[in-house]
Design an enzyme around this catalytic site. Structure first.
Site, PDB file in Angstrom:
ATOM      1  N   ASP A 135       0.863  -1.177   0.000  1.00 24.67           N
ATOM      2  CA  ASP A 135       0.000   0.000   0.000  1.00 24.67           C
ATOM      3  C   ASP A 135       0.900   1.227   0.000  1.00 24.67           C
ATOM      4  OD1 ASP A 135      -1.769   2.109   0.854  1.00 24.67           O
ATOM      5  OD2 ASP A 135      -3.113   0.644   1.725  1.00 24.67           O
TER       6      ASP A 135
ATOM      7  N   ARG B  99     -10.721 -12.193   6.818  1.00 20.94           N
ATOM      8  CA  ARG B  99      -9.558 -12.855   6.232  1.00 20.94           C
ATOM      9  C   ARG B  99      -9.971 -14.110   5.460  1.00 20.94           C
ATOM     10  NH1 ARG B  99      -4.754 -10.765   8.264  1.00 20.94           N
ATOM     11  NH2 ARG B  99      -4.845  -9.866  10.351  1.00 20.94           N
TER      12      ARG B  99
END
Length: 187
Positions: free
Chosen positions: A97, A159
């Site tokens: 990111d 997740r």
């Protein structure tokens, strides 16, 4: 949530990435280091796709608190168990990111004297890059949205989703709304 990358697309791309890695490491025995917890699922699927001899390890770095933004300095929570001196290391990340974690690890891991060090990321957000981090292998570029699924989380949740989805709002409860694939993948 908006589904960005479907499960079948992920499987196909992981297999393509494995073929490229195999070509790059033919005749060698790379050491795949997964960055916990987010990369655990991708790491497992990737190494299962590979047919060359390899070894694996994991490390953990804290970069997120209980929300969607990085908090405080990075800390190494779990160190490597194996010595990487002289090994061809492939660092496996869920997402690059801002590049903060990858940049930190690319300053720290070379002190262990690996023969080589490459970065493999399932996802990349180049528009958010603040630190020098250029993955050698990228599954998909994703838009500047907070993504979950396939190992990535929000407050340790989501997740287990088999696809990649973007949260509409961090406070909004999930209601899966399927959308067209908006991520772009490397050829």
């Amino acid at each position: 949530m908006d589904v960005l990358i479907q499960e079948a697309e992920i499987r196909q791309r992981v297999a393509q990435m494995a073929r490229r890695i195999e070509a790059d490491y033919r005749g060698r025995e790379p050491h795949f280091v997964g960055v916990l917890k987010g990369a655990a699922i991708f790491h497992a699927d990737l190494v299962r796709e590979l047919t060359l001899p390899l070894t694996i390890d994991f490390l953990s770095v804290s970069s997120y608190g209980s929300g969607t933004a990085s908090v405080g300095p990075l800390t190494l929570d779990k160190d490597l168990e194996d010595d990487i001196k002289g090994k061809d290391v492939v660092l496996v990340e869920d997402i690059v990111d801002t590049g903060r974690t990858a940049s930190f690890l690319f300053r720290w891991l070379p002190k262990r004297k690996p023969a080589s060090l490459r970065l493999c990321a399932l996802l990349s957000k180049p528009s958010r890059r603040e630190f020098p981090a250029s993955p050698d292998y990228v599954g998909f570029d994703v838009p500047d949205r907070f993504v979950v699924g396939y190992g990535l989380d929000y407050n340790q949740m989501y997740r287990n989703l088999p696809y990649i989805a973007a949260l509409r709002s961090p406070n909004e409860e999930p209601s899966i709304a399927h959308s067209e694939h908006t991520a772009t993948s490397e050829p």
